[in-house]
Design a protein around this motif. Structure first.
Motif, PDB file in Angstrom:
ATOM      1  N   LYS A   1       0.672  -1.123  -0.055  1.00  0.00           N
ATOM      2  CA  LYS A   1       0.076   0.077  -0.069  1.00  0.00           C
ATOM      3  C   LYS A   1       0.874   1.382  -0.006  1.00  0.00           C
ATOM      4  CE  LYS A   1      -3.629  -2.950   0.744  1.00  0.00           C
ATOM      5  NZ  LYS A   1      -4.150  -3.299  -0.720  1.00  0.00           N
ATOM      6  N   ILE A   2       2.024   1.233  -0.721  1.00  0.00           N
ATOM      7  CA  ILE A   2       2.940   2.547  -0.856  1.00  0.00           C
ATOM      8  C   ILE A   2       2.068   3.794  -1.435  1.00  0.00           C
ATOM      9  CG2 ILE A   2       4.902   1.205  -0.727  1.00  0.00           C
ATOM     10  CD1 ILE A   2       5.172   1.798  -3.841  1.00  0.00           C
ATOM     11  N   ASN A   3       2.326   5.059  -1.178  1.00  0.00           N
ATOM     12  CA  ASN A   3       1.742   5.911  -1.903  1.00  0.00           C
ATOM     13  C   ASN A   3       2.829   6.935  -2.275  1.00  0.00           C
ATOM     14  OD1 ASN A   3       2.815   7.348   0.207  1.00  0.00           O
ATOM     15  ND2 ASN A   3       0.924   7.397   1.476  1.00  0.00           N
ATOM     16  N   LYS A   4       3.961   6.400  -2.532  1.00  0.00           N
ATOM     17  CA  LYS A   4       4.889   7.396  -2.946  1.00  0.00           C
ATOM     18  C   LYS A   4       6.062   6.350  -3.528  1.00  0.00           C
ATOM     19  CE  LYS A   4       6.302  10.949  -0.278  1.00  0.00           C
ATOM     20  NZ  LYS A   4       7.234  11.361   0.546  1.00  0.00           N
ATOM     21  N   LEU A   5       6.599   7.015  -4.740  1.00  0.00           N
ATOM     22  CA  LEU A   5       7.806   6.365  -5.381  1.00  0.00           C
ATOM     23  C   LEU A   5       8.984   7.494  -5.009  1.00  0.00           C
ATOM     24  CD1 LEU A   5       9.531   4.284  -6.910  1.00  0.00           C
ATOM     25  CD2 LEU A   5       8.799   5.534  -9.035  1.00  0.00           C
ATOM     26  N   ILE A   6      10.169   7.133  -4.556  1.00  0.00           N
ATOM     27  CA  ILE A   6      11.266   7.753  -4.237  1.00  0.00           C
ATOM     28  C   ILE A   6      12.573   7.448  -5.262  1.00  0.00           C
ATOM     29  CG2 ILE A   6      12.857   8.466  -2.478  1.00  0.00           C
ATOM     30  CD1 ILE A   6      10.815   8.306  -0.245  1.00  0.00           C
ATOM     31  N   VAL A   7      12.809   8.219  -6.106  1.00  0.00           N
ATOM     32  CA  VAL A   7      13.743   7.962  -6.913  1.00  0.00           C
ATOM     33  C   VAL A   7      15.036   8.536  -6.329  1.00  0.00           C
ATOM     34  CG1 VAL A   7      14.495   8.126  -9.263  1.00  0.00           C
ATOM     35  CG2 VAL A   7      12.247   7.834  -8.823  1.00  0.00           C
ATOM     36  N   ILE A   8      16.213   7.921  -6.423  1.00  0.00           N
ATOM     37  CA  ILE A   8      17.537   8.283  -6.025  1.00  0.00           C
ATOM     38  C   ILE A   8      18.365   7.883  -6.825  1.00  0.00           C
ATOM     39  CG2 ILE A   8      19.169   8.573  -4.290  1.00  0.00           C
ATOM     40  CD1 ILE A   8      17.199   7.729  -2.252  1.00  0.00           C
ATOM     41  N   ASN A   9      18.958   8.691  -8.004  1.00  0.00           N
ATOM     42  CA  ASN A   9      20.038   8.582  -8.885  1.00  0.00           C
ATOM     43  C   ASN A   9      21.038   9.101  -8.282  1.00  0.00           C
ATOM     44  OD1 ASN A   9      17.871   7.852 -10.792  1.00  0.00           O
ATOM     45  ND2 ASN A   9      18.486   9.105 -12.611  1.00  0.00           N
ATOM     46  N   HIS A  10      22.430   9.061  -8.967  1.00  0.00           N
ATOM     47  CA  HIS A  10      23.379   9.598  -8.352  1.00  0.00           C
ATOM     48  C   HIS A  10      24.487   9.956  -9.474  1.00  0.00           C
ATOM     49  CE1 HIS A  10      26.312   6.243  -9.040  1.00  0.00           C
ATOM     50  NE2 HIS A  10      25.185   5.398  -8.753  1.00  0.00           N
ATOM     51  N   MET A  11      25.433  10.891  -9.220  1.00  0.00           N
ATOM     52  CA  MET A  11      26.337  11.532 -10.063  1.00  0.00           C
ATOM     53  C   MET A  11      27.387  10.536  -9.961  1.00  0.00           C
ATOM     54  SD  MET A  11      25.292  14.410 -10.916  1.00  0.00           S
ATOM     55  CE  MET A  11      26.855  15.181 -11.550  1.00  0.00           C
ATOM     56  N   ASP A  12      28.037  10.540 -11.226  1.00  0.00           N
ATOM     57  CA  ASP A  12      29.307   9.707 -11.720  1.00  0.00           C
ATOM     58  C   ASP A  12      28.709   8.043 -11.708  1.00  0.00           C
ATOM     59  OD1 ASP A  12      32.010   9.386 -12.167  1.00  0.00           O
ATOM     60  OD2 ASP A  12      32.307   8.283 -10.208  1.00  0.00           O
ATOM     61  N   CYS A  13      27.477   8.173 -12.298  1.00  0.00           N
ATOM     62  CA  CYS A  13      26.807   6.554 -12.178  1.00  0.00           C
ATOM     63  C   CYS A  13      27.331   5.707 -13.544  1.00  0.00           C
ATOM     64  CB  CYS A  13      25.499   6.738 -12.338  1.00  0.00           C
ATOM     65  SG  CYS A  13      24.425   5.292 -12.323  1.00  0.00           S
ATOM     66  N   GLY A  14      28.010   4.596 -13.203  1.00  0.00           N
ATOM     67  CA  GLY A  14      28.243   3.648 -14.394  1.00  0.00           C
ATOM     68  C   GLY A  14      27.106   3.439 -15.383  1.00  0.00           C
ATOM     69  N   ALA A  15      26.149   3.431 -15.052  1.00  0.00           N
ATOM     70  CA  ALA A  15      24.756   3.154 -15.773  1.00  0.00           C
ATOM     71  C   ALA A  15      24.659   4.389 -16.939  1.00  0.00           C
ATOM     72  CB  ALA A  15      23.648   2.684 -15.385  1.00  0.00           C
ATOM     73  N   ALA A  16      24.696   5.510 -16.197  1.00  0.00           N
ATOM     74  CA  ALA A  16      24.725   6.598 -16.976  1.00  0.00           C
ATOM     75  C   ALA A  16      26.022   6.862 -18.165  1.00  0.00           C
ATOM     76  CB  ALA A  16      24.624   7.853 -15.965  1.00  0.00           C
ATOM     77  N   LYS A  17      26.906   6.347 -17.770  1.00  0.00           N
ATOM     78  CA  LYS A  17      28.301   6.379 -18.516  1.00  0.00           C
ATOM     79  C   LYS A  17      27.879   5.244 -19.670  1.00  0.00           C
ATOM     80  CE  LYS A  17      31.321   7.829 -15.144  1.00  0.00           C
ATOM     81  NZ  LYS A  17      32.496   7.098 -14.269  1.00  0.00           N
ATOM     82  N   ILE A  18      27.129   4.331 -19.370  1.00  0.00           N
ATOM     83  CA  ILE A  18      26.948   3.348 -20.473  1.00  0.00           C
ATOM     84  C   ILE A  18      25.962   4.015 -21.592  1.00  0.00           C
ATOM     85  CG2 ILE A  18      25.599   1.023 -21.195  1.00  0.00           C
ATOM     86  CD1 ILE A  18      27.165   0.051 -18.249  1.00  0.00           C
ATOM     87  N   VAL A  19      24.959   4.687 -20.830  1.00  0.00           N
ATOM     88  CA  VAL A  19      23.900   5.357 -21.864  1.00  0.00           C
ATOM     89  C   VAL A  19      24.486   6.440 -22.725  1.00  0.00           C
ATOM     90  CG1 VAL A  19      21.840   6.687 -21.799  1.00  0.00           C
ATOM     91  CG2 VAL A  19      21.982   4.761 -20.323  1.00  0.00           C
ATOM     92  N   ASN A  20      25.264   7.040 -22.009  1.00  0.00           N
ATOM     93  CA  ASN A  20      26.296   8.302 -22.793  1.00  0.00           C
ATOM     94  C   ASN A  20      27.049   7.589 -24.067  1.00  0.00           C
ATOM     95  OD1 ASN A  20      26.930  11.187 -22.500  1.00  0.00           O
ATOM     96  ND2 ASN A  20      28.800  10.288 -22.419  1.00  0.00           N
ATOM     97  N   GLY A  21      27.338   6.352 -23.824  1.00  0.00           N
ATOM     98  CA  GLY A  21      28.077   5.821 -24.848  1.00  0.00           C
ATOM     99  C   GLY A  21      29.578   6.594 -25.188  1.00  0.00           C
ATOM    100  N   VAL A  22      29.749   6.776 -26.457  1.00  0.00           N
ATOM    101  CA  VAL A  22      31.194   7.472 -26.759  1.00  0.00           C
ATOM    102  C   VAL A  22      31.346   8.993 -26.566  1.00  0.00           C
ATOM    103  CG1 VAL A  22      31.688   5.428 -28.412  1.00  0.00           C
ATOM    104  CG2 VAL A  22      30.510   7.389 -29.104  1.00  0.00           C
ATOM    105  N   LYS A  23      30.225   9.335 -26.231  1.00  0.00           N
ATOM    106  CA  LYS A  23      30.453  11.036 -26.150  1.00  0.00           C
ATOM    107  C   LYS A  23      31.198  11.340 -24.941  1.00  0.00           C
ATOM    108  CE  LYS A  23      25.977  11.100 -26.516  1.00  0.00           C
ATOM    109  NZ  LYS A  23      24.798  11.489 -26.015  1.00  0.00           N
ATOM    110  N   GLU A  24      31.569  12.376 -24.849  1.00  0.00           N
ATOM    111  CA  GLU A  24      32.330  12.874 -23.564  1.00  0.00           C
ATOM    112  C   GLU A  24      31.612  12.991 -22.525  1.00  0.00           C
ATOM    113  OE1 GLU A  24      34.554  16.626 -21.588  1.00  0.00           O
ATOM    114  OE2 GLU A  24      33.852  16.819 -23.621  1.00  0.00           O
ATOM    115  N   PHE A  25      31.834  12.440 -21.200  1.00  0.00           N
ATOM    116  CA  PHE A  25      30.708  12.181 -19.954  1.00  0.00           C
ATOM    117  C   PHE A  25      30.972  13.372 -19.181  1.00  0.00           C
ATOM    118  CE2 PHE A  25      29.326  10.520 -16.042  1.00  0.00           C
ATOM    119  CZ  PHE A  25      27.879  10.027 -16.282  1.00  0.00           C
ATOM    120  N   ASN A  26      30.541  14.516 -19.991  1.00  0.00           N
ATOM    121  CA  ASN A  26      30.587  16.006 -19.071  1.00  0.00           C
ATOM    122  C   ASN A  26      29.365  16.379 -18.319  1.00  0.00           C
ATOM    123  OD1 ASN A  26      28.826  16.751 -21.094  1.00  0.00           O
ATOM    124  ND2 ASN A  26      30.206  17.759 -22.500  1.00  0.00           N
TER     125      ASN A  26
END
Ligand SMILES: [Zn+2]
Length: 137
Positions: free
Chosen positions: A70-95
């Motif tokens: 019976k939850i009433n909320k979703l709490i999302v916690i992404n973070h900086m320097d994330c390996g998954a974000a780097k994979i999504v970023n691909g060959v572009k500069e990860f700035n």
């Protein structure tokens, strides 16, 4: 009666953030009151086309937690320097600009999905910095 379980927390599997995430949830008095879904990239992992196979697993778990806990909320916690974000970023500069774009994109996708499927579920979008500080979105 007060509801015992309040939220589902979607966070990343990165070992550097486990204690920081748990401390944050303690600070907002959620210890023992949330169901946890921890996966590479958090919102990035459950929305980016690169991780397509993971998406339905998350939504099905969210549905289950809504029904059972019976939850009433979703709490999302992404973070900086994330390996998954780097994979999504691909060959572009990860700035900083590209990194933020990936997080914002994942937040937008979660938001629009929830609007359609679970309009009454509250949503909290957070980006955790390396020092554990939280930026709200
Ligand atoms: Zn991560």
């Amino acid at each position: 009666m007060k509801k015992k379980y309040k939220a589902m927390v979607l966070s990343c599997m990165d070992p550097r953030f486990q204690t920081k995430v748990s401390n944050y949830l303690k600070r907002i008095k959620l210890t023992g009151k949330y169901s946890a879904f921890t996966i590479a990239g958090a919102a990035v992992g459950v929305t980016a086309p690169k991780f397509k196979k993971w998406h339905s697993t998350f939504w099905e778990n969210l549905n289950t937690s809504i029904k059972i806990h019976k939850i009433n909320k979703l709490i999302v916690i992404n973070h900086m320097d994330c390996g998954a974000a780097k994979i999504v970023n691909g060959v572009k500069e990860f700035n900083l600009q590209n990194e933020m774009k990936i997080h914002e994109n994942s937040f937008e996708k979660i938001k629009s999905y929830l609007r359609r499927k679970h309009p009454r579920l509250k949503l909290e979008l957070n980006l955790m910095l390396l020092n554990g500080k939280i930026e709200k979105f």
